[in-house]
Enzyme design. Structure first.
Site, PDB file in Angstrom:
ATOM      1  N   CYS A 115       0.818  -1.225   0.000  1.00 20.75           N
ATOM      2  CA  CYS A 115       0.000   0.000   0.000  1.00 20.75           C
ATOM      3  C   CYS A 115       0.849   1.272   0.000  1.00 20.75           C
ATOM      4  O   CYS A 115       0.362   2.336  -0.378  1.00 20.75           O
ATOM      5  CB  CYS A 115      -0.939   0.011   1.196  1.00 20.75           C
ATOM      6  SG  CYS A 115      -2.077  -1.379   1.186  1.00 20.75           S
ATOM      7  N   HIS A 252      -3.204   7.383   2.224  1.00 24.22           N
ATOM      8  CA  HIS A 252      -3.627   6.063   1.761  1.00 24.22           C
ATOM      9  C   HIS A 252      -4.998   5.777   2.363  1.00 24.22           C
ATOM     10  O   HIS A 252      -5.249   6.054   3.526  1.00 24.22           O
ATOM     11  CB  HIS A 252      -2.614   5.012   2.212  1.00 24.22           C
ATOM     12  CG  HIS A 252      -3.083   3.612   1.996  1.00 24.22           C
ATOM     13  ND1 HIS A 252      -3.567   3.185   0.780  1.00 24.22           N
ATOM     14  CD2 HIS A 252      -3.185   2.553   2.849  1.00 24.22           C
ATOM     15  CE1 HIS A 252      -3.917   1.912   0.890  1.00 24.22           C
ATOM     16  NE2 HIS A 252      -3.711   1.508   2.129  1.00 24.22           N
ATOM     17  N   ASN A 282      -9.990  -0.045  -0.196  1.00 21.13           N
ATOM     18  CA  ASN A 282      -8.533   0.059  -0.140  1.00 21.13           C
ATOM     19  C   ASN A 282      -7.967  -0.488  -1.461  1.00 21.13           C
ATOM     20  O   ASN A 282      -8.012  -1.691  -1.695  1.00 21.13           O
ATOM     21  CB  ASN A 282      -8.033  -0.746   1.065  1.00 21.13           C
ATOM     22  CG  ASN A 282      -6.520  -0.701   1.219  1.00 21.13           C
ATOM     23  OD1 ASN A 282      -5.808  -0.271   0.311  1.00 21.13           O
ATOM     24  ND2 ASN A 282      -6.036  -1.156   2.355  1.00 21.13           N
TER      25      ASN A 282
HETATM   26  O1  UT7 Z   1      -3.713  -0.974   3.576  1.00 26.52           O
HETATM   27  C1  UT7 Z   1      -2.929  -1.549   4.559  1.00 26.52           C
HETATM   28  C2  UT7 Z   1      -3.375  -1.134   5.849  1.00 26.52           C
HETATM   29  N1  UT7 Z   1      -4.558  -1.867   6.265  1.00 26.52           N
HETATM   30  C3  UT7 Z   1      -5.236  -1.358   7.243  1.00 26.52           C
HETATM   31  O2  UT7 Z   1      -4.889  -0.293   7.661  1.00 26.52           O
HETATM   32  C4  UT7 Z   1      -6.381  -2.125   7.877  1.00 26.52           C
HETATM   33  C5  UT7 Z   1      -6.324  -1.891   9.352  1.00 26.52           C
HETATM   34  N2  UT7 Z   1      -7.364  -2.548  10.120  1.00 26.52           N
HETATM   35  C6  UT7 Z   1      -8.671  -2.223  10.041  1.00 26.52           C
HETATM   36  O3  UT7 Z   1      -9.044  -1.382   9.263  1.00 26.52           O
HETATM   37  C7  UT7 Z   1      -9.633  -2.853  11.002  1.00 26.52           C
HETATM   38  O4  UT7 Z   1      -8.912  -3.547  11.995  1.00 26.52           O
HETATM   39  C8  UT7 Z   1     -10.642  -3.818  10.330  1.00 26.52           C
HETATM   40  C9  UT7 Z   1     -11.631  -3.018   9.512  1.00 26.52           C
HETATM   41  C10 UT7 Z   1      -9.904  -4.799   9.452  1.00 26.52           C
HETATM   42  C11 UT7 Z   1     -11.423  -4.589  11.385  1.00 26.52           C
HETATM   43  O5  UT7 Z   1     -12.081  -3.701  12.264  1.00 26.52           O
HETATM   44  P1  UT7 Z   1     -12.006  -3.952  13.838  1.00 26.52           P
HETATM   45  O6  UT7 Z   1     -12.835  -2.914  14.472  1.00 26.52           O
HETATM   46  O7  UT7 Z   1     -10.554  -4.005  14.212  1.00 26.52           O
HETATM   47  O8  UT7 Z   1     -12.728  -5.352  13.996  1.00 26.52           O
HETATM   48  P2  UT7 Z   1     -12.132  -6.730  14.524  1.00 26.52           P
HETATM   49  O9  UT7 Z   1     -11.155  -7.315  13.568  1.00 26.52           O
HETATM   50  O10 UT7 Z   1     -11.678  -6.552  15.933  1.00 26.52           O
HETATM   51  O11 UT7 Z   1     -13.433  -7.638  14.507  1.00 26.52           O
HETATM   52  C12 UT7 Z   1     -14.559  -7.329  15.359  1.00 26.52           C
HETATM   53  C13 UT7 Z   1     -15.665  -8.340  15.080  1.00 26.52           C
HETATM   54  C14 UT7 Z   1     -15.190  -9.787  15.109  1.00 26.52           C
HETATM   55  O12 UT7 Z   1     -16.206 -10.557  15.709  1.00 26.52           O
HETATM   56  P3  UT7 Z   1     -16.081 -11.049  17.255  1.00 26.52           P
HETATM   57  O13 UT7 Z   1     -14.818 -11.880  17.286  1.00 26.52           O
HETATM   58  O14 UT7 Z   1     -15.967  -9.803  18.046  1.00 26.52           O
HETATM   59  O15 UT7 Z   1     -17.330 -11.827  17.471  1.00 26.52           O
HETATM   60  C15 UT7 Z   1     -15.087 -10.177  13.655  1.00 26.52           C
HETATM   61  O16 UT7 Z   1     -15.275 -11.551  13.427  1.00 26.52           O
HETATM   62  O17 UT7 Z   1     -16.203  -8.129  13.757  1.00 26.52           O
HETATM   63  C16 UT7 Z   1     -16.230  -9.377  13.052  1.00 26.52           C
HETATM   64  N3  UT7 Z   1     -16.050  -9.120  11.636  1.00 26.52           N
HETATM   65  C17 UT7 Z   1     -17.061  -8.880  10.789  1.00 26.52           C
HETATM   66  N4  UT7 Z   1     -18.397  -8.828  10.979  1.00 26.52           N
HETATM   67  C18 UT7 Z   1     -19.166  -8.550   9.920  1.00 26.52           C
HETATM   68  C19 UT7 Z   1     -14.875  -9.022  10.940  1.00 26.52           C
HETATM   69  N5  UT7 Z   1     -15.135  -8.748   9.652  1.00 26.52           N
HETATM   70  C20 UT7 Z   1     -16.475  -8.653   9.531  1.00 26.52           C
HETATM   71  C21 UT7 Z   1     -17.339  -8.354   8.460  1.00 26.52           C
HETATM   72  N6  UT7 Z   1     -18.663  -8.306   8.687  1.00 26.52           N
HETATM   73  N7  UT7 Z   1     -16.883  -8.113   7.214  1.00 26.52           N
END
Ligand code: UT7
Length: 325
Positions: A115, A252, A282
């Protein structure tokens, strides 16, 4: 004091026709529009058509940038292409772009910094110009990132999209002050200790497969906000400017919450941030030039504005480029 500055004289971008909405995404994986919008700010992303390659996207963006710069294509002596999704393992996708543009001189090569690729490529272009290696550089960020996705993994497949952006960078004489038009300062970083937090689980010399994107989202998020804020601060320190001097912040586009978190950390008003993640998702190396092109074409970025470009990605890699437009 008279010095050589690298001036961005043209911008262009391209998005594949197909728009994949969050609603449609709910038919592919177990997710909701509400979750995606609340956690990322993404409403839709664009997906390359079957047979549409990274070089095809890159060529659209390149031709738009060349037209915008008003140059003869033969003036280009260097093509630097940032991509994580090359047409082939080799040769570099940049040489396909070179051939398709009808260029038989100069150099063309790819850069891999995921990225952060466009910021890395732009920094190389600036260095080449200031060292006298190049006079007119085509810098491209282009990705068919959808081809790296595991479409059964809801934690990654909802986040990414395809696209391309390009700029023309040309040498010009400056006074050596912050009032000069062109690139004023660049800062790049990598830290391979974090290479397993955002990676593809395949490759030529490991599995012999292409693999899929894997990410520890929370960890990447945490590092992104800190690293981005740090590289913004170092560009301000290097130029002796303050956050109030910045007219436009073009980051980004990974997650709207990362942009909001960074803005808060460095005291940047949200209205100065160019945000495209909602409609693009992204797009990895393409995201910064896509956002830049949008902001230039709709008149937000004007001649004389101070523009700060920034990116962070797998590796980890991160960096910033400050430009007087
Ligand atoms: O370009 C390179 C750089 N990349 C980035 O900067 C990405 C950085 N990270 C992020 O943007 C965020 O961490 C994410 C958007 C990927 C995830 O958001 P989060 O608030 O950190 O969520 P999480 O991974 O902690 O997941 C929270 C919950 C989980 O469920 P439980 O374990 O709490 O029951 C996941 O399973 O959300 C669930 N989950 C989803 N639910 C519905 C994860 N993906 C999804 C989804 N739809 N697509």
């Amino acid at each position: 004091m008279s010095i050589i500055r690298s001036v961005i004289t043209g911008v262009g971008s391209y998005l594949p026709e197909r728009r994949l909405s969050n609603q449609e995404m709910t038919t592919i994986v177990d997710t909701t529009d509400e979750w995606i919008v609340e956690r990322t700010g993404i409403h839709a992303r664009h997906i390359a058509a079957d047979g549409e390659k990274t070089s095809d996207l890159a060529l659209h963006a390149a031709r738009a940038a060349i037209a915008h710069a008003g140059i003869d294509v033969q003036e280009i002596d260097t093509i630097i292409m940032a991509t994580t999704t090359p047409d082939n393992t080799f040769p570099a996708t940049a040489v396909t772009v070179q051939a398709e543009l009808g260029l038989h001189h100069g150099v063309a090569f790819d850069v891999q910094a995921v990225c952060s690729g466009f910021v890395f490529a732009l920094t190389i272009a600036d260095t080449f110009i200031r060292c006298g290696q190049s006079k007119t550089v085509l810098v491209i960020g282009a990705e068919t990132f959808s081809r790296l996705l595991d479409w059964t993994d809801r934690t990654t497949c909802v986040l990414f999209g395809d696209g391309a952006g390009a700029v023309i960078v040309q040498g010009a004489t400056g006074e050596g002050t912050n009032a000069d038009r062109g690139i004023l300062t660049t800062h790049l970083h990598s830290d391979g200790r974090h290479r397993d937090k955002l990676y593809v689980d395949g490759g030529v010399s490991s599995t012999g497969t292409i693999g899929h994107v894997r990410m520890e989202g929370r960890e990447v998020f945490r590092h992104a906000v800190v690293n981005i804020a740090d590289t913004i601060k170092e560009s301000l320190t290097a130029t002796g400017m303050t956050i109030d001097d910045i007219d436009w912040f073009i980051p980004h586009q990974a997650n709207k919450r990362i942009l909001d978190g960074t803005a808060k950390r460095i005291g940047l008003p949200p209205e100065k941030i160019v945000v495209t993640v909602g409609e693009h998702g992204n797009t990895s190396a393409a995201s910064v030039p896509l956002a830049l092109d949008g902001a230039v074409r709709d008149g937000r970025v004007k001649r004389g504005d101070l523009v700060l470009l920034e990116a962070m990605g797998g590796g980890f890699t991160w960096g910033s480029v400050m430009v007087r437009w």
